[in-house]
Design a protein around this motif. Structure first.
Motif, PDB file in Angstrom:
ATOM      1  N   UNK A   6       0.887  -1.463   0.026  1.00 30.44           N
ATOM      2  CA  UNK A   6       0.603  -0.035   0.359  1.00 30.44           C
ATOM      3  C   UNK A   6       0.798   1.630  -0.022  1.00 30.44           C
ATOM      4  N   UNK A   7       0.000   2.132  -0.836  1.00 31.26           N
ATOM      5  CA  UNK A   7       0.561   3.206  -0.593  1.00 31.26           C
ATOM      6  C   UNK A   7       2.676   2.988  -1.195  1.00 31.26           C
ATOM      7  N   UNK A   8       2.683   3.153  -2.168  1.00 27.74           N
ATOM      8  CA  UNK A   8       3.954   2.473  -2.527  1.00 27.74           C
ATOM      9  C   UNK A   8       3.988   1.349  -3.969  1.00 27.74           C
TER      10      UNK A   8
ATOM     11  N   UNK B 257      -3.443  -7.477 -16.456  1.00 29.99           N
ATOM     12  CA  UNK B 257      -3.644  -6.159 -16.115  1.00 29.99           C
ATOM     13  C   UNK B 257      -2.348  -4.845 -15.349  1.00 29.99           C
ATOM     14  N   UNK B 258      -1.800  -5.110 -14.940  1.00 29.43           N
ATOM     15  CA  UNK B 258      -1.336  -3.914 -14.371  1.00 29.43           C
ATOM     16  C   UNK B 258      -0.819  -2.732 -14.929  1.00 29.43           C
ATOM     17  N   UNK B 259      -0.836  -1.601 -14.189  1.00 28.05           N
ATOM     18  CA  UNK B 259      -0.673  -0.577 -14.522  1.00 28.05           C
ATOM     19  C   UNK B 259      -0.248   0.834 -14.433  1.00 28.05           C
ATOM     20  N   UNK B 260       0.890   1.834 -14.416  1.00 25.81           N
ATOM     21  CA  UNK B 260       1.047   2.366 -13.994  1.00 25.81           C
ATOM     22  C   UNK B 260       2.609   1.705 -13.293  1.00 25.81           C
ATOM     23  N   UNK B 261       3.677   2.427 -12.684  1.00 22.46           N
ATOM     24  CA  UNK B 261       5.045   2.145 -12.301  1.00 22.46           C
ATOM     25  C   UNK B 261       5.499   1.396 -11.839  1.00 22.46           C
ATOM     26  N   UNK B 262       6.469   0.663 -12.711  1.00 18.41           N
ATOM     27  CA  UNK B 262       6.692  -1.130 -11.367  1.00 18.41           C
ATOM     28  C   UNK B 262       8.446  -0.454 -11.099  1.00 18.41           C
ATOM     29  N   UNK B 263       8.872  -1.132 -10.079  1.00 23.26           N
ATOM     30  CA  UNK B 263       9.454  -1.461  -9.554  1.00 23.26           C
ATOM     31  C   UNK B 263      10.439  -2.556  -9.770  1.00 23.26           C
ATOM     32  N   UNK B 264      11.283  -3.337 -10.794  1.00 23.49           N
ATOM     33  CA  UNK B 264      12.195  -5.227 -10.772  1.00 23.49           C
ATOM     34  C   UNK B 264      12.847  -4.786 -10.096  1.00 23.49           C
ATOM     35  N   UNK B 265      13.032  -5.834  -8.855  1.00 22.58           N
ATOM     36  CA  UNK B 265      14.904  -6.267  -8.662  1.00 22.58           C
ATOM     37  C   UNK B 265      15.225  -6.969  -9.167  1.00 22.58           C
TER      38      UNK B 265
END
Length: 340
Positions: free
Chosen positions: A39-41, A67-75
């Motif tokens: 949440x909130x991240x 279905x993902x939309x928006x920003x993404x952080x890939x590790x």
């Protein structure tokens, strides 16, 4: 084409042994990929396995991002794997409508390195490494099949070099040459090369930098992936020495005084140096007149540098090594029984 069933059995044994040595997650049912949505991240996609159908494949990433939309952080912590699976993952991430941030948390090697190039921002953890190299593959068949495979590998290498050039700058030919040498990067080197934007420092801990040999990527066994080196410290990369023109004399080989050059000694020259040489020359002349060879100081033989290890050649040789029960032994046994 008839293949010796014993060879097939030994190939299966090698594959089974490789699977037993491959790092696994603590839970057998848990794959090395996960999408966290705190949440909130920014949602986080973890790629913590080989890039392949037995590790993390493109279908796994597509299922997580459905279905993902928006920003993404890939590790990322991966030794790489299948090139085409890597291409599909790279393209999926590059086409997301949000900002993609990639953090290399241990190792981004081979296919994992160009997957990282899909990030709008690429970060290297302080204890991490990146490696790029030429793609390789296995081919069985005739000479035309081998030549065709070489063409496929060249085409793939050109595509990879174009990905690195588009992200880091430079031309494709330069990156192709860099890839041929299997280039390893520590965090600062990756930033300097344009393959990363910043270094992530730990929030806790001392000021001492970590030992490059103690990375989060140490759980991977590089010998399983046919890498030339086990990591950045073993690669021993650095600037090449400045070549010396063969026509120019080495200053270290030049005489330091006129007496050393065979001329007249200067006033400040040490006179005993020349007188010491005269008896030696006279002794050599006398020995030559008597038919004897003057004694010479033994020279130490320079041992050639050992050839670099070739695990692929060792693996092929092991596969082709005959079983203890050879054909000759079988034939001898049949002859003893009167069956041959």
């Amino acid at each position: 084409m008839d293949i010796d069933p014993r060879l097939i059995g030994r190939v299966q044994d090698v594959i089974k042994a490789r699977e037993q040595r491959r790092p696994r997650n603590a839970a057998a049912q848990q794959r090395g990929i996960r999408l966290l949505t705190p949440q909130d991240s920014t949602p986080e996609l973890w790629i913590y396995d080989e890039i392949s159908w037995w590790g993390v494949c493109a279908a796994d990433v597509a299922a997580q991002l459905n279905g993902h939309r928006g920003d993404l952080h890939v590790r990322i912590n991966s030794p790489g794997g299948d090139v085409f699976e890597g291409f599909a993952i790279y393209n999926m991430l590059a086409q997301l409508d949000g900002t993609v941030t990639v953090t290399v948390e241990g190792l981004a090697a081979s296919a994992a390195s160009f997957i990282a190039m899909a990030g709008d921002e690429i970060r290297m953890c302080l204890a991490s490494q990146m490696m790029i190299h030429d793609p390789w593959g296995v081919c069985v068949g005739a000479a035309d099949d081998m030549r065709g495979m070489a063409g496929v590998l060249d085409s793939l290498a050109e595509t990879l070099a174009a990905i690195y050039a588009e992200r880091a700058g430079g031309d494709v030919a330069t990156w192709r040459e860099t890839m041929r040498g299997e280039q390893w990067y520590n965090p600062q080197e990756a930033v300097d090369a344009g393959l990363a934007d910043e270094i992530v420092t730990p929030k806790r801990g001392g000021d001492n930098e970590p030992d490059e040999g103690q990375l989060a990527a140490s759980r991977w066994d590089p010998s399983l992936f046919q890498f030339r080196y086990a990591g950045r410290p073993e690669a021993q990369q650095g600037e090449a020495p400045t070549p010396v023109d063969p026509g120019e004399a080495n200053p270290a080989d030049q005489p330091s005084t006129a007496a050393d050059a065979g001329g007249e000694p200067s006033e400040g020259a040490d006179q005993p140096a020349s007188t010491d040489r005269e008896p030696a020359a006279a002794s050599a002349a006398a020995a030559s007149a008597a038919g004897e060879q003057p004694e010479t100081a033994p020279t130490s033989a320079v041992e050639p540098e050992p050839a670099p290890p070739n695990p692929w050649a060792d693996a092929v040789a092991a596969l082709l090594e005959p079983e203890p029960s050879t054909t000759d032994e079988l034939l001898m046994s049949l002859q003893e029984k009167g069956l041959a």
